[in-house]
Design an enzyme around this catalytic site. Sequence first.
Site, PDB file in Angstrom:
ATOM      1  N   ARG A 204       0.844  -1.220   0.084  1.00 39.37           N
ATOM      2  CA  ARG A 204      -0.055  -0.134  -0.023  1.00 39.37           C
ATOM      3  C   ARG A 204       0.835   1.205  -0.032  1.00 39.37           C
ATOM      4  O   ARG A 204       1.776   1.220   0.516  1.00 39.37           O
ATOM      5  CB  ARG A 204      -0.863  -0.033   1.290  1.00 39.37           C
ATOM      6  CG  ARG A 204      -1.861   1.109   1.323  1.00 39.37           C
ATOM      7  CD  ARG A 204      -2.676   0.792   2.255  1.00 39.37           C
ATOM      8  NE  ARG A 204      -2.558   0.817   3.753  1.00 39.37           N
ATOM      9  CZ  ARG A 204      -3.585   0.654   4.774  1.00 39.37           C
ATOM     10  NH1 ARG A 204      -4.803   0.362   4.365  1.00 39.37           N
ATOM     11  NH2 ARG A 204      -3.144   0.746   6.143  1.00 39.37           N
TER      12      ARG A 204
ATOM     13  N   ASP B 283      -8.596   5.484  14.575  1.00 37.35           N
ATOM     14  CA  ASP B 283      -7.647   5.020  13.912  1.00 37.35           C
ATOM     15  C   ASP B 283      -7.447   4.900  12.407  1.00 37.35           C
ATOM     16  O   ASP B 283      -6.517   4.374  11.883  1.00 37.35           O
ATOM     17  CB  ASP B 283      -7.122   3.619  14.932  1.00 37.35           C
ATOM     18  CG  ASP B 283      -8.188   2.864  14.719  1.00 37.35           C
ATOM     19  OD1 ASP B 283      -9.289   3.029  15.203  1.00 37.35           O
ATOM     20  OD2 ASP B 283      -7.974   1.780  14.058  1.00 37.35           O
TER      21      ASP B 283
END
Length: 472
Positions: free
Chosen positions: A172, A244
């Site tokens: 990613r 988060d």
Amino acid sequence: MTIAFDNSYARLPERFFVRQPPVAVAEPGLVAVNRGLAERLGLDPEALASPDWIAVFAGNRVPEGAAPLAQAYAGHQFGGWVPQLGDGRALLLGEIVAPDGARFDLQLKGSGPTPFSRRGDGRAGLGPVLREYIVSEAMAALGVPTTRALAAVTTGEAVWRETPIPGAVLARVAASHIRVGTFQYFAARGDTDALGLLVGHVIARHYPGAEGPLGLLSAVTAAQARLIARWMSLGFIHGVMNTDNMAVSGETIDYGPCAFLDAYHPAKVFSSIDQFGRYAYGNQPQIALWNLAQLASCLLPLMGEEGPAIEAATEAINRFADHYQAEWLRLFRAKIGLATEAEGDAPLVASLLSRMAEGRADFTRTFRGLAERTAAAEFADPGPFAGWEAEWRARLAGEADPVAVMRAANPVYIPRNHRVEEAIRAATAGDFGPFHRLNAVLARPFERRPEAEGYDAAPLPGEAVTRTFCGT
Ligand code: AMP
Ligand code: MG
């Protein structure tokens, strides 16, 4: 090929992370390398598809210059405070500086357990990896700030969920992986020095014009308001907007139970774990603001005397509504073909949306259908739409080229759940054809093309996916 990593996060103090190499897998196998993204980063896509780099993406080789680490963070999950989360199944390999000077994290997701894993196995299944690959790349093509997928590999190992499924790793790319929860981690520990360093790091990386913690808070507030307005304009539901999972860069991050609306309804929820609809489509702006309030409270200790600090921080995040409304209206004006501004535009859009909710109209097909004269067919009862259409046509009178405006604002192709699931099912059975075809269609979402026939369709009653699940 070597990458000239420049690892600014790894130069922060040791309490920001845990250094650790990835855990090797049995048999790395390439699923995809994202050529366009590789080129954008200044990397050679051919080299990335070589055994050397497949081994890197699988976690079997640490490339020269990388400094693998698991980032520490905390967060509110569904409103409940968790003082320590952290990368439990991801590792930041390092930072790549693209030819234009833009800096990107390269992260492996599914790379094995870390000290933050708690009871998890640190791994990812092929399904969630492909889902994130497809949807994050679709979002990028739709013009939404997002993390990207550079590559996906299989591991040759099974991951146990309810049943054994093939394991995979996603490589990613993100502007950074710093979250609201990263600030919360240090605030909860009373570590004001670390907070100060983090503010400096984030300003340098994402908001070079911002001054101090208050400037940072204002900048993040504006970026999030713009981001959520984009989601809303595309019918995107993130599904798990925990603090988060909110990146301070303003990029969409963590594609777990996310989904695009088929039939429009503001209360729509897909995620199986969102029992009370906290992260429903229509709640997303409110939740973003709630998350920003958590960020604001983390920054207070850096902002001087408490009373005035609270006042300034409150004022900063209260500007969210103005930023959001302005961006929302700008985007929805274009969706109904307006290049000019008039007083009644917001109520005109709202009136269409409420008729869509009543008529169970497909979100994407209705808006695209405005330009293609097929919108009425999306409504269970076309009567209420006809009423709105008359009003809308009157408003369009002075517009130069509303059809062009609408075609540029309303996609034909979105990653519909049933298509994503179809691609995952086939890949799990060994056929990656549907996955590659879907990616190719979604790479040019605004251009209707004969070879993509059927990809614009809403799910048939038997095809509709009503539940999505977390990345684990
Ligand atoms: P997510 O729902 O992916 O945002 O993850 C929330 C938290 O759970 C993070 O701290 C993750 O690192 C951790 N986590 C999620 N899945 C796993 C897994 N399979 N193994 C270990 N930790 C995990
Ligand atoms: Mg997460």
